[in-house]
Design an enzyme around this catalytic site. Structure first.
Site, PDB file in Angstrom:
ATOM      1  N   LYS A 115       0.932  -1.095  -0.575  1.00  0.00           N
ATOM      2  CA  LYS A 115      -0.187  -0.076  -0.585  1.00  0.00           C
ATOM      3  C   LYS A 115       1.219   1.399  -0.246  1.00  0.00           C
ATOM      4  CE  LYS A 115      -2.148  -1.969   2.870  1.00  0.00           C
ATOM      5  NZ  LYS A 115      -3.156  -2.341   4.799  1.00  0.00           N
ATOM      6  N   ASP A 128      -6.107  -7.198   9.604  1.00  0.00           N
ATOM      7  CA  ASP A 128      -7.610  -6.475   9.673  1.00  0.00           C
ATOM      8  C   ASP A 128      -8.399  -6.959   9.399  1.00  0.00           C
ATOM      9  OD1 ASP A 128      -6.399  -6.239   7.426  1.00  0.00           O
ATOM     10  OD2 ASP A 128      -7.455  -4.150   7.129  1.00  0.00           O
TER      11      ASP A 128
HETATM   12  C1  BGC Z   1      -1.816  -6.333   2.839  1.00  0.00           C
HETATM   13  C2  BGC Z   1      -2.892  -6.581   3.885  1.00  0.00           C
HETATM   14  C3  BGC Z   1      -4.179  -6.561   4.453  1.00  0.00           C
HETATM   15  C4  BGC Z   1      -4.612  -5.977   3.439  1.00  0.00           C
HETATM   16  C5  BGC Z   1      -6.112  -4.827   3.392  1.00  0.00           C
HETATM   17  C6  BGC Z   1      -2.824  -5.462   2.336  1.00  0.00           C
HETATM   18  O1  BGC Z   1      -2.340  -4.532   1.360  1.00  0.00           O
HETATM   19  O2  BGC Z   1      -0.537  -7.173   2.211  1.00  0.00           O
HETATM   20  O3  BGC Z   1      -2.407  -7.496   4.602  1.00  0.00           O
HETATM   21  O4  BGC Z   1      -5.358  -6.677   5.026  1.00  0.00           O
HETATM   22  O5  BGC Z   1      -4.378  -4.770   2.357  1.00  0.00           O
HETATM   23  O6  BGC Z   1      -5.682  -3.890   4.197  1.00  0.00           O
END
Ligand code: BGC
Length: 493
Positions: A194, A229
Site C-alpha cells: 500500500k 485487519d
Molecule cells: C495487506 C494485508 C491487508 C490488506 C487490507 C494489504 O495490502 O497486505 O495484510 O489485510 O492490505 O488492509
C-alpha cells in the site's frame, strides 16, 4: 456511449503538447472524440470479465489457496496462520485496547466489554492520519508516532472504562501488512504494501518494534494479540453472528481471511488446535493468476514501490483504481487529444485522481454531469465538455466494473474451496462474508458489480444463502476481543 463528434474533418496535426515529457507525434486525426474511441474500446475489451474469466479466477484462487496451505512459498497466496484458533463467544469481559495500523490512517480504540448480557458497554476511538513522510521514514519514527498517539489516548481514559487493580492494559494490535505470525502475539513483517516503504521493519517482529517504542515513552501496556485487519473483522463480526466464515477488506489495500479446518493445512504437520479450526490470512492481494490486465496496469506496476507484487490488489483496491483511470485519461489526452491541443498538466501527477474522486463522479446523475465537470476541474485542472465527460465516465465504469467483479470472483474462490473440503458447510446453509474497507463502503457501483459476479458464478439458488454483509469498523472491536480471548490474566469466559 454517445459521442457528439463534429463532422469528421480529416487533417494532419501534431498531437497535443504534453507536459509529462512524452514526445510529440505527428499523425492524421479526424476529431478528438473519434480518436479516443479506439482507446476506450480496447480498454473495455482488455478489462472484460465475462463468466469464463470469472470462473477461471475463482478456480485459480481455490487452487492457489491449496498450494499455499501445502507448503510455505507454495503459491502467490501466503496462507498465513493467524494463531487465532477460537473466536469470540460474547462472554468476554473487561477493558481492552486496540491499535490499528493499516493504511493512511491509524486508529486507537478502547472498549469495555460486559459479557453476554451487556456486550459492548462503552467504546471510544480516535483516528489520526499518518504523515506522508513517515511512510518513507525509519521504523523507529513510525512506531514512535504510533506509541505516542496511543499514550495520549490512554491518558484520557475515564468514565465507564475500568481496569481492575494491578493489571496492565492489554492491546489487540491490528497490523495490516503481510506478517508471518510466530505466535498470537508476535510476527515478522515480510514486506510493506500500500505504498509504505519504511526502512528497518521488514524481517523484524512488529510487536517488538511497538514494545521498544512504548518503552522509549515509558508506556506500560502489553500486546496480547497481533492480528491482520481481516482477522479482526472476522472476529468482530463473529461476535454478533455465528454464521460468519469469511472476512474481506476492500479499502486502500485488499485481503481476505476465513475459517479453515486444521486437518486441511498440510504445512501445519499435524499440529492441531483444540478447536480443530483456525483462521487463515490468505494475503490474496498477491494473487495474479489469469487476471485481465492492460498496458495501464503494467505501467503502473512497473513504476510502483513494489513492482511485480500485489497484482490482484493493484487491480481491485482503492489505492489504485483512480490511478489507473488517470493513466487512461492521460493516454487519451496525449494520443487522442481528448482535451484538445494541450494535455492538462495536473494529469501528469501520479495519484492525483483518487478513487473517492471517481466514485463521486459516478454518483453524478445530472444530465450535464455537472459534478463530474467540477471534480475534473478541481482535481485535475481539466476543462471538459459533455462528450468528454461521458467518455471519462465510461473509463471509470470500466475500471470499477473489472475491480468489483474480480473481487466477487475471489470471494467465490474461497467459498468454493471451503465447500469442496466439507460438503454442505457453505452452500447448504446461510453463510456470511463480512466486508469492510472504504472502497466497499463508499462505492455503490463497485458493491453492485461484486454482488453480480457472486450471483453469476454461484447461481441464484446458492447465492441466496451467501450473505455479503458490511461489518463497519468491526476490526477494531475484533482486535480488542482477541486481546480479551488471549489475555494473560485469568478470565471467567
Ligand atoms: C495487506 C494485508 C491487508 C490488506 C487490507 C494489504 O495490502 O497486505 O495484510 O489485510 O492490505 O488492509
Amino acid at each position: 456511449m454517445s459521442i457528439t463528434a463534429s463532422p469528421p474533418a480529416v487533417r494532419s496535426i501534431y498531437l497535443p503538447r504534453s507536459p509529462c515529457g512524452t514526445p510529440r507525434v505527428r499523425m492524421t486525426v479526424r476529431s478528438n472524440a473519434v480518436t479516443v474511441v479506439p482507446i476506450l474500446t480496447k480498454l473495455q475489451k482488455d478489462c472484460a470479465t465475462p463468466l469464463p474469466v470469472l470462473r477461471h479466477v475463482a478456480d485459480a484462487m481455490a487452487a492457489d489457496m491449496r498450494a499455499g496451505l501445502a507448503v510455505d512459498g507454495g503459491s502467490d497466496l501466503k496462507m498465513i496462520l493467524s494463531y487465532v484458533d477460537s473466536l469470540p463467544t460474547g462472554n468476554e469481559k473487561g477493558l481492552f485496547y486496540a491499535l490499528d495500523l493499516g493504511g493512511t490512517n491509524f486508529r486507537v480504540l478502547r472498549v469495555q466489554l460486559g459479557g453476554k448480557d451487556e456486550r459492548v458497554v462503552a467504546t471510544e476511538f480516535e483516528q489520526m492520519s499518518i504523515p506522508q513522510e513517515l511512510m518513507f521514514g525509519t521504523s523507529e519514527e513510525l512506531f514512535d508516532f504510533i506509541a505516542s498517539g496511543l499514550a495520549k489516548f490512554a491518558q484520557e481514559e475515564g468514565g465507564k472504562f475500568h481496569l481492575p487493580h494491578g493489571r496492565k492494559r492489554e492491546i489487540g494490535f491490528t497490523f495490516s501488512f503481510p506478517v508471518k505470525q510466530t505466535s498470537i502475539d508476535s510476527g515478522i513483517l515480510m514486506k510493506w504494501t500500500k505504498g509504505f516503504a519504511v526502512s528497518g521493519t521488514a524481517g523484524r517482529d512488529v510487536v517488538a518494534c511497538l514494545n521498544e517504542a512504548m518503552e522509549r515513552l515509558g508506556l506500560d501496556m502489553r500486546v496480547s494479540a497481533l492480528v491482520n485487519d481481516t482477522v479482526g473483522t472476522l472476529a468482530g463480526a463473529r461476535y454478533w453472528d455465528d454464521d460468519v466464515m469469511v472476512a474481506v477488506i476492500l479499502g486502500t489495500g485488499t485481503n481476505a481471511c476465513y475459517v479453515e479446518r486444521t486437518d486441511a493445512i498440510p504445512k501445519l504437520q499435524g499440529q492441531n488446535s483444540t478447536s480443530g479450526r483456525t483462521i487463515i490470512n490468505t494475503e490474496w492481494g498477491a494473487f495474479s493468476n489469469g487476471l485481465p490486465l492492460t498496458e495501464f496496469d503494467r505501467d503502473m506496476d512497473a513504476k510502483s514501490v513494489n513492482p511485480g507484487e500485489q497484482i490482484f490488489e493493484k487491480t481491485i483496491s482503492g489505492m489504485y483504481l483512480g490511478e489507473i483511470v488517470r493513466r487512461v485519461l492521460l493516454k487519451m489526452a496525449e494520443a487522442g487529444a481528448l482535451f484538445g491541443e494541450s494535455v492538462p498538466e495536473n494529469l501528469c501527477t501520479p495519484f492525483v485522481l483518487r478513487t473517492p474522486d471517481i466514485s463521486a463522479m459516478q454518483q453524478d446523475t445530472s444530465q450535464d454531469l455537472e459534478a463530474v465537470e467540477s471534480i475534473l476541474y478541481n482535481v485535475a485542472g481539466v476543462k471538459s465538455n459533455l462528450s468528454m465527460r461521458k467518455i471519462i465516465m465510461d473509463v471509470c465504469d470500466t475500471i470499477v466494473k473489472r475491480g468489483g467483479r474480480l473481487a466477487g470472483a475471489g470471494i467465490v474462490g474461497i467459498l468454493q474451496k471451503m465447500e469442496e473440503d466439507s460438503k454442505g458447510l457453505i452452500f447448504g446453509k446461510r453463510t456470511v462474508v463480512a466486508m469492510d474497507g472504504g472502497l466497499y463502503e463508499h462505492y455503490p457501483q463497485y458493491r453492485r458489480y461484486l454482488q453480480d459476479a457472486v450471483t453469476e458464478l454461484l447461481g441464484w439458488e446458492i447465492s441466496k444463502n451467501v450473505v455479503i454483509e458490511h461489518s463497519k469498523d468491526g476490526s477494531g472491536i475484533g482486535a480488542a476481543l482477541l486481546a480479551a480471548t488471549n489475555s494473560q490474566y485469568e478470565h471467567d469466559f
